[in-house]
Scaffold this motif. Structure first.
Motif, PDB file in Angstrom:
ATOM      1  N   SER A  18       0.937  -1.145   0.079  1.00  0.00           N
ATOM      2  CA  SER A  18       0.024   0.089   0.113  1.00  0.00           C
ATOM      3  C   SER A  18       0.893   1.198  -0.084  1.00  0.00           C
ATOM      4  CB  SER A  18      -0.927  -0.078   1.302  1.00  0.00           C
ATOM      5  OG  SER A  18      -1.570   1.224   1.518  1.00  0.00           O
ATOM      6  N   ASP A  19       1.782   1.199   0.866  1.00  0.00           N
ATOM      7  CA  ASP A  19       2.822   2.276   0.698  1.00  0.00           C
ATOM      8  C   ASP A  19       3.536   2.467  -0.448  1.00  0.00           C
ATOM      9  OD1 ASP A  19       4.166   4.502   2.388  1.00  0.00           O
ATOM     10  OD2 ASP A  19       6.239   3.012   2.157  1.00  0.00           O
ATOM     11  N   LYS A  22       1.153   4.227  -2.765  1.00  0.00           N
ATOM     12  CA  LYS A  22       0.927   5.543  -2.529  1.00  0.00           C
ATOM     13  C   LYS A  22       2.102   6.302  -3.063  1.00  0.00           C
ATOM     14  CE  LYS A  22      -2.020   5.129   1.496  1.00  0.00           C
ATOM     15  NZ  LYS A  22      -2.234   5.280   3.060  1.00  0.00           N
ATOM     16  N   ARG A  23       3.317   5.908  -2.845  1.00  0.00           N
ATOM     17  CA  ARG A  23       4.405   6.526  -3.484  1.00  0.00           C
ATOM     18  C   ARG A  23       4.378   6.698  -5.117  1.00  0.00           C
ATOM     19  NH1 ARG A  23       9.849   4.783   0.094  1.00  0.00           N
ATOM     20  NH2 ARG A  23       9.213   5.461   2.158  1.00  0.00           N
ATOM     21  N   LYS A  25       2.021   6.745  -6.964  1.00  0.00           N
ATOM     22  CA  LYS A  25       0.864   7.689  -7.296  1.00  0.00           C
ATOM     23  C   LYS A  25       1.322   9.079  -6.880  1.00  0.00           C
ATOM     24  CE  LYS A  25      -3.879   8.970  -6.532  1.00  0.00           C
ATOM     25  NZ  LYS A  25      -5.213   8.512  -5.977  1.00  0.00           N
TER      26      LYS A  25
END
Length: 55
Positions: A18-19, A22-23, A25
């Motif tokens: 997930s991290d 996010k990075r 994106k």
């Protein structure tokens, strides 16, 4: 007891994925802003040259 350990490991991997998403994106948004800003600046410079070339 093994379920709680297994869930902890899965949560860690899930959070890592997930991290990373996010990075990625955030990086794509930042790159898009930089590209847009660069094009706007280049257009402004071309406009200045075009207006300066008029007599």
């Amino acid at each position: 007891m093994s379920d709680s350990v297994g869930n902890g490991v899965n949560d860690g991997v899930s959070n890592g994925v997930s991290d990373e998403k996010k990075r990625r994106k955030a990086m794509l948004i930042r790159a898009g802003i930089y590209i847009l800003g660069t094009h706007l600046f280049a257009g402004f410079v071309i406009l200045l040259f075009a207006l300066g070339n008029r007599h």
